[in-house]
Design a protein around this motif. Structure first.
Motif, PDB file in Angstrom:
ATOM      1  N   GLN A   1       0.788  -1.236   0.000  1.00  0.00           N
ATOM      2  CA  GLN A   1       0.000   0.000   0.000  1.00  0.00           C
ATOM      3  C   GLN A   1       0.819   1.285   0.000  1.00  0.00           C
ATOM      4  O   GLN A   1       0.270   2.376  -0.114  1.00  0.00           O
ATOM      5  CB  GLN A   1      -0.945   0.024   1.203  1.00  0.00           C
ATOM      6  N   CYS A   2       2.143   1.181   0.132  1.00  0.00           N
ATOM      7  CA  CYS A   2       3.007   2.372   0.078  1.00  0.00           C
ATOM      8  C   CYS A   2       2.651   3.220  -1.132  1.00  0.00           C
ATOM      9  O   CYS A   2       2.558   2.715  -2.237  1.00  0.00           O
ATOM     10  CB  CYS A   2       4.468   1.933   0.010  1.00  0.00           C
ATOM     11  N   VAL A   3       2.435   4.535  -0.905  1.00  0.00           N
ATOM     12  CA  VAL A   3       1.996   5.402  -1.996  1.00  0.00           C
ATOM     13  C   VAL A   3       3.152   6.153  -2.663  1.00  0.00           C
ATOM     14  O   VAL A   3       2.938   7.064  -3.450  1.00  0.00           O
ATOM     15  CB  VAL A   3       0.938   6.424  -1.512  1.00  0.00           C
ATOM     16  N   SER A   4       4.367   5.765  -2.307  1.00  0.00           N
ATOM     17  CA  SER A   4       5.554   6.374  -2.929  1.00  0.00           C
ATOM     18  C   SER A   4       5.615   7.891  -2.783  1.00  0.00           C
ATOM     19  O   SER A   4       6.070   8.589  -3.677  1.00  0.00           O
ATOM     20  CB  SER A   4       5.641   6.021  -4.418  1.00  0.00           C
ATOM     21  N   CYS A   5       5.162   8.397  -1.651  1.00  0.00           N
ATOM     22  CA  CYS A   5       5.248   9.846  -1.445  1.00  0.00           C
ATOM     23  C   CYS A   5       6.678  10.257  -1.107  1.00  0.00           C
ATOM     24  O   CYS A   5       7.037  11.419  -1.199  1.00  0.00           O
ATOM     25  CB  CYS A   5       4.314  10.263  -0.318  1.00  0.00           C
ATOM     26  N   ASN A   6       7.474   9.277  -0.685  1.00  0.00           N
ATOM     27  CA  ASN A   6       8.891   9.515  -0.382  1.00  0.00           C
ATOM     28  C   ASN A   6       9.153  10.477   0.775  1.00  0.00           C
ATOM     29  O   ASN A   6      10.246  11.020   0.889  1.00  0.00           O
ATOM     30  CB  ASN A   6       9.646   9.988  -1.636  1.00  0.00           C
ATOM     31  N   LYS A   7       8.176  10.662   1.631  1.00  0.00           N
ATOM     32  CA  LYS A   7       8.439  11.456   2.841  1.00  0.00           C
ATOM     33  C   LYS A   7       9.535  10.778   3.662  1.00  0.00           C
ATOM     34  O   LYS A   7      10.392  11.421   4.242  1.00  0.00           O
ATOM     35  CB  LYS A   7       7.177  11.558   3.688  1.00  0.00           C
ATOM     36  N   CYS A   8       9.454   9.455   3.720  1.00  0.00           N
ATOM     37  CA  CYS A   8      10.437   8.674   4.472  1.00  0.00           C
ATOM     38  C   CYS A   8      11.833   8.895   3.912  1.00  0.00           C
ATOM     39  O   CYS A   8      12.798   9.088   4.648  1.00  0.00           O
ATOM     40  CB  CYS A   8      10.079   7.199   4.415  1.00  0.00           C
ATOM     41  N   THR A   9      11.928   8.881   2.582  1.00  0.00           N
ATOM     42  CA  THR A   9      13.227   9.039   1.931  1.00  0.00           C
ATOM     43  C   THR A   9      13.812  10.407   2.260  1.00  0.00           C
ATOM     44  O   THR A   9      15.014  10.547   2.461  1.00  0.00           O
ATOM     45  CB  THR A   9      13.050   8.866   0.414  1.00  0.00           C
ATOM     46  N   ASN A  10      12.949  11.409   2.313  1.00  0.00           N
ATOM     47  CA  ASN A  10      13.446  12.753   2.584  1.00  0.00           C
ATOM     48  C   ASN A  10      13.892  12.947   4.016  1.00  0.00           C
ATOM     49  O   ASN A  10      14.716  13.805   4.297  1.00  0.00           O
ATOM     50  CB  ASN A  10      12.364  13.788   2.251  1.00  0.00           C
ATOM     51  N   ILE A  11      13.355  12.163   4.935  1.00  0.00           N
ATOM     52  CA  ILE A  11      13.691  12.414   6.342  1.00  0.00           C
ATOM     53  C   ILE A  11      14.769  11.452   6.856  1.00  0.00           C
ATOM     54  O   ILE A  11      15.447  11.754   7.828  1.00  0.00           O
ATOM     55  CB  ILE A  11      12.423  12.337   7.229  1.00  0.00           C
ATOM     56  N   CYS A  12      14.948  10.322   6.204  1.00  0.00           N
ATOM     57  CA  CYS A  12      15.849   9.287   6.745  1.00  0.00           C
ATOM     58  C   CYS A  12      17.277   9.804   6.919  1.00  0.00           C
ATOM     59  O   CYS A  12      17.915  10.198   5.960  1.00  0.00           O
ATOM     60  CB  CYS A  12      15.859   8.070   5.826  1.00  0.00           C
ATOM     61  N   PRO A  13      17.794   9.800   8.157  1.00  0.00           N
ATOM     62  CA  PRO A  13      19.132  10.352   8.388  1.00  0.00           C
ATOM     63  C   PRO A  13      20.241   9.457   7.839  1.00  0.00           C
ATOM     64  O   PRO A  13      21.382   9.906   7.717  1.00  0.00           O
ATOM     65  CB  PRO A  13      19.217  10.448   9.911  1.00  0.00           C
ATOM     66  N   LYS A  14      19.935   8.204   7.557  1.00  0.00           N
ATOM     67  CA  LYS A  14      20.973   7.321   7.045  1.00  0.00           C
ATOM     68  C   LYS A  14      20.856   7.099   5.530  1.00  0.00           C
ATOM     69  O   LYS A  14      21.584   6.315   4.966  1.00  0.00           O
ATOM     70  CB  LYS A  14      20.921   5.963   7.763  1.00  0.00           C
TER      71      LYS A  14
END
Ligand SMILES: Cc1cc2nc3c(=O)[nH]c(=O)nc-3n(C[C@H](O)[C@H](O)[C@H](O)COP(=O)(O)OP(=O)(O)OC[C@H]3O[C@@H](n4cnc5c(N)ncnc54)[C@H](O)[C@@H]3O)c2cc1C
Ligand code: SF4
Ligand code: SF4
Ligand code: SF4
Lengths: 349, 256
Positions: B108-121
């Motif tokens: 169900q991931c909607v590929s908004c990439n919020k996670c990608t933008n915040i991930c410190p690693k």
């Protein structure tokens, strides 16, 4: 042959180096860009230092006093090195105040720059008055009162967010700032001492109170001062309708979302490379390492050398460092520099 | 004693019995429900490598479990079982059975990439979600998703003819996903979609001529022709074959 060592930067590192050189009978020229000596702990008004518990103005003040009182040390405040000529053994430095200095060796104790929290906008600094940095809380502790900047009330709940501006690829900071965990656990205790009714929460990914700082700061803060440790990296800080701050995130241990009201949110800011490092590298002809701190040479036998002969680097100029280590670096560099002067005297004879 | 939060316990760990004898003592009536302890018995350290070989998941090994991805996630805000951080942890340790419990929501991931933008690693969790969803399908733990079926048809047409035919793509997509076009127009999203184009009211108000004038004619006729004659891009030649072979080679190399 010059019997003088040029020391740049009058923080804990530079002050320790200057005192060491003077102690063995050589001369020091100490150049500091600010109009006061003492480096970050004095300029930013830190409260009680870890691990000694002494007030910064007393402890670092003694270091300043010792150097100022020594006739072998010439001090130039509000000055930088504008140009450097010559080589190891016979450097000539031209200062921004027009003076020229001959020195046999040079010590760089040019330190660090505090991380600017504006670069992590999601954590509310610059948007909400009650989001502050550890340096601001240090100043509150030094002034003897913990208060929310917005209306001066004493906070019921304080959240300290660790690793702000450290350990974060998103903003190109791939280092641990080494001291902020210890400083934060210490601040949590100081806040509690000033305001016993305030609850302090520390939001962490790891707790890095290294070596003997484990029980003295981390455990003591948890066991005696009841600081709460929450394993979560906060997603954002917003404001609730009643004006309090809201922390949003995931508590990774209970695997649940959290939306917790706080009165004061503190960023445990990290140590950036000195903003002036590119300029310092150019003037002194020394290298930078990949994070932007000053680079060092082989350490085992060419201890605290920069990438250029006759120039030494130590303290927070090399990477995040604590005061005790910086003082040791300063003294070690003093020995290296004085050794250089001696070797050159020897050659000349 | 009653169990207060039965929902927190996996159903396969709940044991109920009408008659229960423990160590020779009949405890029926008092203890008719038991919970099996949850014990992790083994790790599959290779699982991380399997997932990393899918495009987008190359950095999964970097994760240090800070939770930033989860707490910024669009889907997590709607459903707290959607937890990228947790799934990444399970991936790193190879706790596949645990992961498969969420097989029906990972896609169900909607590929908004919020996670990608915040991930410190810089783990790029979005890519990991996609990789996990693909792995779940590849291993047959779930039927092919609608988006996979769409992708397959889309790619097939591209490779065969160097172009896609919208009508063919959509009709085949509806067929493969067992959706009835008529039902979709009458009761489903397609009807809403068409209604929003603002043409039905004209018809309802009796402006037949106006309605017909607004209905495109040339387009559909061309579409129909293309549907029948299946034209290819000029000088497409063997391009599709070569591309198909290349993609195959790359896949084999990655998953070898
Ligand atoms: C919030 C916070 C709290 C801390 N609390 C503690 C603590 O309690 N205990 C502890 O051990 N450590 C603490 N630290 C770390 C401590 O600040 C550093 O270890 C220490 O300041 C390093 O000393 P330094 O002399 O190398 O650098 P600095 O203190 O940065 O001093 C560098 C000096 O060089 C000068 N300078 C810079 N560039 C030039 C130039 N181009 N020309 C001339 N002069 C220049 C600067 O003005 C400054 O005076 C804390 C750090 C932070 C961020
Ligand atoms: S010392 Fe602690 S707070 Fe500071 S960067 Fe390292 S882990 Fe983060
Ligand atoms: S890309 Fe997917 S996993 Fe990442 S935040 Fe968006 S919905 Fe969540
Ligand atoms: S934000 Fe990145 S490092 Fe943090 S838990 Fe998610 S994937 Fe791991």
């Amino acid at each position: 042959m010059p019997d003088t060592v040029l020391v740049v930067g009058a923080g804990p590192t530079g002050l320790s180096a200057a005192a060491g050189i003077a102690a063995v009978g050589k001369k020091v020229v100490l150049v500091e860009k600010e109009n006061i000596l003492g480096g970050a702990p004095i300029i930013s008004g830190y409260a009680r230092l870890v691990p000694s518990g002494e007030w910064a103005k007393d402890a670092i003040g003694r270091m300043v006093g010792r150097v100022e009182a020594n006739p072998a040390v010439t001090i130039h405040k509000n000055a930088k090195v504008a140009q450097l000529d010559g080589e190891a053994g016979r450097f000539t430095a031209t200062l921004t105040n027009g003076q020229t200095i001959s020195a046999g060796a040079i010590i760089l104790g040019t330190g660090f720059t505090h991380f600017d929290s504006i670069n992590k906008p999601e954590w509310g600094f610059g948007t909400f008055e009650d989001v502050v940095t550890t340096t601001q809380v240090e100043q509150m502790v030094a002034a003897g009162r913990i208060a929310c900047p917005s209306d001066g009330r004493v906070p019921e709940r304080v959240a300290i967010l660790l690793c702000v501006g450290s350990r974060d690829r998103q903003i190109g900071r791939e280092w641990c700032s080494k001291i902020c965990c210890t400083v934060s656990t210490n601040l949590a205790m100081e806040i509690k001492e000033l305001s016993p009714k305030t609850d302090v929460f520390i939001y962490y990914m790891d707790i890095r109170t290294f070596g003997l700082y484990e029980d003295k700061f981390y455990w003591k803060s948890q066991e005696e001062f009841k600081t709460k440790f929450v394993k979560a990296r906060i997603a954002e800080v917003t404001r609730a309708p009643d004006g309090r701050l809201l922390l949003k995130g995931e508590d990774t241990l209970v695997k649940r979302p959290i939306v917790i009201p706080m009165d004061l949110v503190v960023h445990a800011i990290g140590m950036d490379p000195n903003l002036e490092n590119p300029q310092i590298a150019k003037v002194f002809g020394v290298g930078l390492e990949r994070h932007g701190f000053l680079d060092r040479g082989e350490h085992y036998t060419n201890t605290f050398s920069s990438t250029r002969r006759g120039i030494y680097v130590g303290g927070a100029a090399l990477g995040p460092e604590d005061i005790d280590s910086s003082i040791s670096h300063g003294l070690a560099m003093a020995l290296r520099a004085v050794g250089d002067l001696g070797a050159l005297d020897h050659q000349a004879a | 004693m009653t169990i207060h939060e039965k929902t927190l316990i996996d159903p396969d760990r709940l044991l109920t019995s009408d008659k229960l004898v423990v160590d020779g003592v009949d405890v029926s009536g008092q203890w008719n429900t038991m919970i099996l302890p949850r014990t992790l018995k083994d790790y599959d350290p290779d699982f991380q490598n399997v997932i990393e070989r899918y495009g987008g998941a190359e950095n999964v090994h970097r994760c240090w479990q800070c939770g930033s991805c989860t707490n910024s996630c669009t889907m997590y805000a709607l459903n707290t079982d959607f937890n990228p951080r947790y799934w990444i942890y399970l991936t790193l340790l190879g706790l596949k059975q645990e992961l498969l419990k969420d097989r029906d929501i990972i896609w169900q991931c909607v590929s908004c990439n919020k996670c990608t933008n915040i991930c410190p690693k810089d783990v790029r969790p979005e890519g990991v979600m996609k990789a996990l969803a693909h792995w779940i399908e590849d291993e047959g733990y779930r039927e092919k998703s609608h988006s996979s079926l769409f992708d397959e048809e889309f790619t097939r047409q591209c490779l065969d003819r160097g172009r896609i035919e919208d009508t063919e793509l959509m009709t085949r997509f509806f067929r493969d996903t067992r959706q009835s076009l008529v039902a979709l127009v009458r009761r489903g999203w397609l009807g809403v979609f068409v209604a929003r184009m603002g043409k039905w009211p004209l018809l309802a108000e009796g402006h037949l001529a106006k309605f017909l004038a607004r209905v495109p004619v040339a387009g559909p006729v061309r579409m129909l022709a293309h549907r029948l004659f299946k034209p290819r891009t000029q000088s497409w030649g063997r391009t599709g074959e070569v591309l198909r072979q290349y993609v195959q080679e790359q896949k084999e190399a990655a998953h070898a």
